[in-house]
Design a protein around this motif. Sequence first.
Motif, PDB file in Angstrom:
ATOM      1  N   GLU A  48       0.831  -1.205   0.000  1.00 40.44           N
ATOM      2  CA  GLU A  48       0.000   0.000   0.000  1.00 40.44           C
ATOM      3  C   GLU A  48       0.864   1.253   0.000  1.00 40.44           C
ATOM      4  O   GLU A  48       0.517   2.262  -0.617  1.00 40.44           O
ATOM      5  CB  GLU A  48      -0.953  -0.004   1.201  1.00 40.44           C
ATOM      6  CG  GLU A  48      -1.995  -1.132   1.169  1.00 40.44           C
ATOM      7  CD  GLU A  48      -2.983  -1.019   0.003  1.00 40.44           C
ATOM      8  OE1 GLU A  48      -2.914  -0.026  -0.760  1.00 40.44           O
ATOM      9  OE2 GLU A  48      -3.814  -1.943  -0.152  1.00 40.44           O
ATOM     10  N   LEU A  49       2.011   1.199   0.689  1.00 44.60           N
ATOM     11  CA  LEU A  49       2.939   2.333   0.670  1.00 44.60           C
ATOM     12  C   LEU A  49       3.493   2.543  -0.741  1.00 44.60           C
ATOM     13  O   LEU A  49       3.594   3.685  -1.215  1.00 44.60           O
ATOM     14  CB  LEU A  49       4.084   2.112   1.656  1.00 44.60           C
ATOM     15  CG  LEU A  49       5.206   3.164   1.604  1.00 44.60           C
ATOM     16  CD1 LEU A  49       4.680   4.534   2.007  1.00 44.60           C
ATOM     17  CD2 LEU A  49       6.381   2.758   2.489  1.00 44.60           C
ATOM     18  N   TRP A  51       2.076   1.783  -3.583  1.00 44.18           N
ATOM     19  CA  TRP A  51       1.037   2.388  -4.417  1.00 44.18           C
ATOM     20  C   TRP A  51       0.846   3.864  -4.064  1.00 44.18           C
ATOM     21  O   TRP A  51       0.687   4.723  -4.932  1.00 44.18           O
ATOM     22  CB  TRP A  51      -0.278   1.637  -4.285  1.00 44.18           C
ATOM     23  CG  TRP A  51      -1.438   2.394  -4.875  1.00 44.18           C
ATOM     24  CD1 TRP A  51      -2.511   2.909  -4.225  1.00 44.18           C
ATOM     25  CD2 TRP A  51      -1.593   2.772  -6.256  1.00 44.18           C
ATOM     26  NE1 TRP A  51      -3.333   3.580  -5.091  1.00 44.18           N
ATOM     27  CE2 TRP A  51      -2.793   3.510  -6.347  1.00 44.18           C
ATOM     28  CE3 TRP A  51      -0.836   2.559  -7.397  1.00 44.18           C
ATOM     29  CZ2 TRP A  51      -3.259   4.039  -7.554  1.00 44.18           C
ATOM     30  CZ3 TRP A  51      -1.295   3.089  -8.609  1.00 44.18           C
ATOM     31  CH2 TRP A  51      -2.493   3.813  -8.671  1.00 44.18           C
ATOM     32  N   GLU A  52       0.879   4.170  -2.768  1.00 44.07           N
ATOM     33  CA  GLU A  52       0.724   5.567  -2.329  1.00 44.07           C
ATOM     34  C   GLU A  52       1.805   6.452  -2.946  1.00 44.07           C
ATOM     35  O   GLU A  52       1.524   7.563  -3.410  1.00 44.07           O
ATOM     36  CB  GLU A  52       0.808   5.608  -0.800  1.00 44.07           C
ATOM     37  CG  GLU A  52       0.609   6.965  -0.184  1.00 44.07           C
ATOM     38  CD  GLU A  52       0.750   6.914   1.342  1.00 44.07           C
ATOM     39  OE1 GLU A  52       1.381   7.819   1.888  1.00 44.07           O
ATOM     40  OE2 GLU A  52       0.254   5.947   1.954  1.00 44.07           O
ATOM     41  N   HIS A  55       1.283   6.785  -6.780  1.00 46.66           N
ATOM     42  CA  HIS A  55       0.172   7.710  -7.024  1.00 46.66           C
ATOM     43  C   HIS A  55       0.609   9.158  -6.792  1.00 46.66           C
ATOM     44  O   HIS A  55       0.341  10.052  -7.609  1.00 46.66           O
ATOM     45  CB  HIS A  55      -0.997   7.353  -6.114  1.00 46.66           C
ATOM     46  CG  HIS A  55      -2.157   8.288  -6.259  1.00 46.66           C
ATOM     47  ND1 HIS A  55      -2.271   9.457  -5.547  1.00 46.66           N
ATOM     48  CD2 HIS A  55      -3.235   8.239  -7.075  1.00 46.66           C
ATOM     49  CE1 HIS A  55      -3.362  10.084  -5.895  1.00 46.66           C
ATOM     50  NE2 HIS A  55      -3.976   9.366  -6.816  1.00 46.66           N
ATOM     51  N   LYS A  56       1.293   9.380  -5.689  1.00 47.30           N
ATOM     52  CA  LYS A  56       1.740  10.743  -5.341  1.00 47.30           C
ATOM     53  C   LYS A  56       2.653  11.321  -6.416  1.00 47.30           C
ATOM     54  O   LYS A  56       2.465  12.466  -6.870  1.00 47.30           O
ATOM     55  CB  LYS A  56       2.468  10.694  -3.989  1.00 47.30           C
ATOM     56  CG  LYS A  56       3.139  11.983  -3.575  1.00 47.30           C
ATOM     57  CD  LYS A  56       3.930  11.738  -2.271  1.00 47.30           C
ATOM     58  CE  LYS A  56       4.828  12.923  -1.944  1.00 47.30           C
ATOM     59  NZ  LYS A  56       5.637  12.650  -0.729  1.00 47.30           N
TER      60      LYS A  56
END
Length: 502
Positions: A48-49, A51-52, A55-56
């Motif tokens: 999840e990190l 992907w975060e 995305h950022k």
Amino acid sequence: MSHVIGIDIGSSGIKVGAFDREGHLAWLEYEPYSLLFPQPGWVEIDLELIWELVHKLAAKVCRQARDHGGEIEAISISCFCNASVFMDETGRPLCNGIMYMDQRSSEEADWIRQNVPEEMRFAITKNRIEPGMFSATTLLWVRNHRPELYRKTHKWGHLSSFILYKLTGAFVLDWTQASYTSLYDVARYQWSSELTDRYGIDERLLPEVVAPSEIVGRLLASSDLPLGPVPVVAGGADTACSSLALGLQPGELFESVGTSNVLTVCSDQPDRFDPRFMNRCHILKNRWLSHGAMSTPGSTIRWFKETFLTAAEQRSRSILDELALSSRPGANGLYFLPYMFGERTPIWDIHARGTFAGLDLTSTKADMLQAIYEGCAYGLRQIYEILDQVYALPCSEFKSIGGGAKNRHWTQIKSTVLGKGIYVQEVSESAVCGAARLAGNAVGFSSSLQEAVPSIGKVLYKAEPDERLSEFYEQRYQLFNELYPSLRNFFAKSSLLRNKVQ
């Protein structure tokens, strides 16, 4: 102006770049992340990190393009190989990603060696079997040790599968990544039913394998990126994308220097592979790549910097050159084995560890850094000698890419130890560039993936062998070659003690 985005997920950081129609890099964003070490021998990533961060950074690059009147037309990705990912029907990860360096599946690798003939495996996969490095062992470990997680798994894949699902909703894996599963027929471009049957793996768990140049879907609104439904192209493994960006032809080789230090050679003959190398499909069909890969040279230098240098020293961009220059060739008699988390080519030993040999009361941290550079150079020469002997590649010089290639002192040592000229390319972001080329080709920026890209061909500098030190390093290289064999049994025994829980 039209642009495409290339996303490069490395094992220590993520880069996102936007390129124009001519292949020029317009904007680039980067952010590091850290691996997780939950138990001895285990290495994971927080999916999840990841992907975060993707995305950022992608959102930031999109806004930069829009603010300058630009438009993003397509996206593709480059990703290190591999981290195993277990996903449910909605693409939600059921556990952390399990990295290629993870050694928990040693028993599963042994089981495969004992129950599936090596000759048959190599004929299909073109690779040896090693825990984690070829991800079927991790899949088997989860089946054997986490059966409830295995039952919940809808699709298994690599990190690229997870990111592509977040972008498009498609469960896919490109063939450069599939090559490192030990389940894929590398010459026939298909999953091997013979191997999935032998391993007892349900083939329905495997994602669809696609060409790296294939559009796998349109960007989902749920991705929450400031873009419309632009095409998303599968992309490929990082070194494969770099090979595309460099225009690597059959019979040519190049060096990449990041977390790992790799010599890669391109071939158009699928029956000519060495088991000490990691062999995979090229981005382009009917070409293949062989990688002689040292696992941790870049990580070792980062470890040295963070462990032994002061905060002020760490802020200096030139410290890694200046400090080593205060030592001298030969590191005042100090040697270093660059096996900080096991090693791949040429020794393939998960138990091996980094070792300084020859420390005395006069040794300094400058000597330690110089010994690290020299030990990594000796390891690279061992790989080159396999290339020379097995692949019969006469070579007097080669290209080098990656952040580590900008270290002039280290590159000079490698040039002298190998006796080869090294052309360091100006553009280090070759994997991002390769991914962007795949995206651009899909929307008509180029008529062929084999078109030259001028910006990637520029040379930042060239290192030539220092003839005055050639014989000096030749003698030390021969002695270096005696170090690992003398410690191999020690590494195996100390690994057993290290992994015992107190």
